[in-house]
Design a protein around this motif. Structure first.
Motif, PDB file in Angstrom:
ATOM      1  N   VAL A   1     -34.914 -36.287  81.431  1.00  0.00           N
ATOM      2  CA  VAL A   1     -34.983 -35.129  82.326  1.00  0.00           C
ATOM      3  C   VAL A   1     -34.607 -35.512  83.754  1.00  0.00           C
ATOM      4  CG1 VAL A   1     -36.563 -33.450  83.396  1.00  0.00           C
ATOM      5  CG2 VAL A   1     -36.646 -33.853  80.931  1.00  0.00           C
ATOM      6  N   ILE A   2     -35.046 -36.705  84.184  1.00  0.00           N
ATOM      7  CA  ILE A   2     -34.850 -37.091  85.579  1.00  0.00           C
ATOM      8  C   ILE A   2     -33.830 -38.215  85.762  1.00  0.00           C
ATOM      9  CG2 ILE A   2     -37.099 -36.267  86.312  1.00  0.00           C
ATOM     10  CD1 ILE A   2     -36.590 -39.963  85.790  1.00  0.00           C
ATOM     11  N   ALA A   3     -33.254 -38.694  84.651  1.00  0.00           N
ATOM     12  CA  ALA A   3     -32.287 -39.795  84.748  1.00  0.00           C
ATOM     13  C   ALA A   3     -31.089 -39.397  85.604  1.00  0.00           C
ATOM     14  CB  ALA A   3     -31.826 -40.208  83.353  1.00  0.00           C
ATOM     15  N   GLN A   4     -30.724 -40.239  86.555  1.00  0.00           N
ATOM     16  CA  GLN A   4     -29.563 -40.080  87.444  1.00  0.00           C
ATOM     17  C   GLN A   4     -29.685 -38.879  88.375  1.00  0.00           C
ATOM     18  OE1 GLN A   4     -26.263 -39.935  84.712  1.00  0.00           O
ATOM     19  NE2 GLN A   4     -26.287 -42.147  84.369  1.00  0.00           N
ATOM     20  N   ALA A   5     -30.870 -38.333  88.514  1.00  0.00           N
ATOM     21  CA  ALA A   5     -31.058 -37.196  89.417  1.00  0.00           C
ATOM     22  C   ALA A   5     -31.091 -37.678  90.861  1.00  0.00           C
ATOM     23  CB  ALA A   5     -32.347 -36.458  89.086  1.00  0.00           C
ATOM     24  N   ASP A   6     -30.415 -36.946  91.752  1.00  0.00           N
ATOM     25  CA  ASP A   6     -30.455 -37.257  93.177  1.00  0.00           C
ATOM     26  C   ASP A   6     -31.603 -36.532  93.870  1.00  0.00           C
ATOM     27  OD1 ASP A   6     -28.044 -38.941  93.448  1.00  0.00           O
ATOM     28  OD2 ASP A   6     -27.019 -37.130  92.771  1.00  0.00           O
ATOM     29  N   GLN A   7     -32.043 -35.443  93.278  1.00  0.00           N
ATOM     30  CA  GLN A   7     -33.176 -34.704  93.841  1.00  0.00           C
ATOM     31  C   GLN A   7     -33.994 -34.101  92.699  1.00  0.00           C
ATOM     32  OE1 GLN A   7     -32.831 -30.710  95.867  1.00  0.00           O
ATOM     33  NE2 GLN A   7     -33.388 -31.917  97.687  1.00  0.00           N
TER      34      GLN A   7
END
Length: 393
Positions: free
Chosen positions: A132-138
Motif C-alpha cells: 500500500v505504501i511502497a514507493q509512496a512520496d506522500q
C-alpha cells in the motif's frame, strides 16, 4: 306451555368431540412396516442445531462501533516521470533516439492509490500492507472521525507484506489484537475502503486457517475468509463479532480483479510480532539457510503423505552449504521437530536468531545424517503470483 327439545347442540358437541379425537390420533407417531411385516414406530428427529436458542446474534453493529473508528483510509501519492511530446509519434524521431529519450521531454505527474490501515497503538502507530505504501512520496491517513494527517514510514517487511506507519494525533482509537485461536466457521467482518467508496463493512466466515504455499509472500500463515474483500481493502481489519482484530486483509484470489469469496488475512499474532520487531530494531530479523525446497515425490498417491522436504538447490557459501547440505538431501527434522512442508521449514528457520546453531536431520540416498547449521540472516525480498495483493486503484 309445552317444552321443546333441541337436538342441534348435542349434535355439534358430538361432532367436535369426534374431531378432537381424530386430530389426536393423527398426531401420534406413524408406524412403518418392516420387511418382516412388523410395524415399527417412526421416531421424531430433533435438529442438530437449535435455531431458536436464546442469545443468537442478529446484528454486528456493536462490534462495528468498537472497531470501525480504529480502521483508517490511506491515500498515497507517488511522483512518476512520463515522456510526452508530439515528436514521439514521428518514426524518424524514434529511430534516432530509440529508448534514450531526451530528459527535457520527461514530465512529472502524480500517481495516486488507495488502501486501508489499522491503528494498533494510541501513540499513532498504524499497521498496513507494505504494497500500500511502497514507493509512496506522500502518505495521508484519513480517520473515521474526519481528521486527516500526514504519516511517516517507521518500517516495512516485504516478506510478510506488512508495514508500520505513524501519525501525530491525539485521542486515537485502538483496535486490540486477538491472539487466541480462530476456528473455521467463526463469523468475521472485514472493514476497509474498497474502490475508494468510503469505509465499508462486509461479513463472512473463516473458511480456513494456516493457509500457506500460495506464493503470495515469502512467509505465509493466512486466515482465509469469504467476506468480500476488494482493491482498497488492503491493510484493513478482519475482526470477530466482539470487535477484536484477528487479522490484516492482504490479498484475494481472483481472475477478474474483484472478490470471488477467497480472501486472505495475516493473523493478528504475526502482525503483533512484526510490529514489535520493527519498533525494536527498525526491521524484521529472520533466520535463513540459503536453500530452495520442493516436496517429496510419491509414486503411490494412496500412501500416507511422507514427512520432510527435498533440497532443490543450495546457495554456494550459504549457511546450509557451509554445513554440508547438498542438493537432493531430504530434510526430515530440525532440532527434533518433524518437518511437514517447505513453508513449515521456512517459518521455523525464520524464528531462529542469526548465528544460532540448529541440528538438521537429513536422508542422503538411504543414509541418515545429522548436520549442524549456523543460521544466517535473511534479506527481504518480494514475490509475485496469481494472487492479487489488492494494490492500486
Amino acid at each position: 306451555m309445552r317444552r321443546t327439545f333441541s337436538w342441534l347442540p348435542w349434535v355439534l358437541l358430538i361432532l367436535v368431540t369426534l374431531g378432537f379425537l381424530g386430530w389426536q390420533q393423527y398426531q401420534k407417531p406413524k408406524s412403518q412396516v418392516a420387511a418382516d411385516g412388523i410395524k415399527m414406530p417412526v421416531e421424531k428427529i430433533e435438529p442438530l442445531v437449535d435455531t431458536k436458542r436464546a442469545g443468537g446474534i442478529d446484528s454486528y453493529s456493536a462490534a462495528v462501533k468498537v472497531a470501525a473508528p480504529a480502521v483508517v483510509n490511506i491515500f498515497t501519492t507517488q511522483k512518476v516521470k512520463q515522456v510526452e511530446h508530439p515528436l514521439l509519434n514521428d518514426p524518424a524521431f524514434q529511430e534516432f533516439f530509440g529508448d534514450q529519450l531526451p530528459e527535457q521531454f520527461a514530465q512529472e505527474r502524480n500517481e495516486n492509490s488507495l488502501g486501508s490501515g489499522v491503528i494498533v497503538r494510541s501513540d499513532g502507530y498504524i499497521l498496513t500492507n507494505n504494497h500500500v505504501i511502497a514507493q509512496a512520496d506522500q502518505i495521508v491517513v484519513g480517520l473515521n472521525d474526519g481528521r486527516r494527517a500526514l504519516a511517516k514510514v517507521i518500517g516495512t517487511d516485504p516478506d510478510s507484506d506488512l508495514a508500520v506507519i505513524k501519525i501525530d494525533l491525539n485521542e486515537l482509537p485502538v483496535l486490540p489484537f486477538k491472539l487466541s485461536g480462530n476456528d473455521v466457521g467463526d463469523v468475521v467482518l472485514a472493514i476497509g475502503n474498497p474502490f475508494g467508496v468510503g469505509q465499508t463493512v462486509t461479513q463472512g466466515i473463516i473458511s480456513a486457517t494456516n493457509r500457506s504455499d500460495l506464493g503470495i509472500n515469502t512467509y505465509e500463515d493466512f486466515i482465509q475468509t469469504d467476506a468480500a474483500i476488494n482493491p482498497g481493502n488492503s491493510g484493513g481489519a478482519l475482526i470477530d463479532v466482539a470487535g477484536n482484530l484477528i487479522g490484516v486483509n492482504t490479498a484475494i484470489f481472483s481472475q477478474s480483479g474483484g472478490s470471488l469469496g477467497i480472501g486472505f488475512a495475516i493473523p493478528a499474532k504475526v502482525c503483533q510480532q512484526i510490529l514489535n520487531s520493527i519498533l525494536k530494531d527498525g526491521r524484521v530479523v529472520r533466520g535463513w539457510l540459503g536453500i530452495s525446497l520442493m516436496p517429496i515425490q510419491q509414486d503411490n498417491i494412496l500412501e500416507p503423505k511422507q514427512a520432510g522436504v527435498v533440497v532443490a538447490d543450495v546457495l554456494p557459501n550459504g549457511p546450509a552449504a557451509s554445513a554440508g547440505v547438498k542438493k537432493g538431501d531430504k530434510i526430515i527434522e530440525v532440532n527434533g521437530e518433524t518437518i511437514t512442508s517447505a513453508s513449515h521449514l521456512i517459518n521455523y528457520v525464520a524464528l531462529q536468531a542469526p548465528n544460532s546453531t540448529i541440528k538438521i536431520a537429513v536422508v542422503r540416498g538411504e543414509k541418515p545424517l545429522t548436520l549442524d547449521v549456523v543460521v544466517g540472516e535473511r534479506k527481504a525480498q518480494n514475490n509475485t503470483s496469481q494472487y492479487i495483493p489488492l494494490p492500486k486503484r
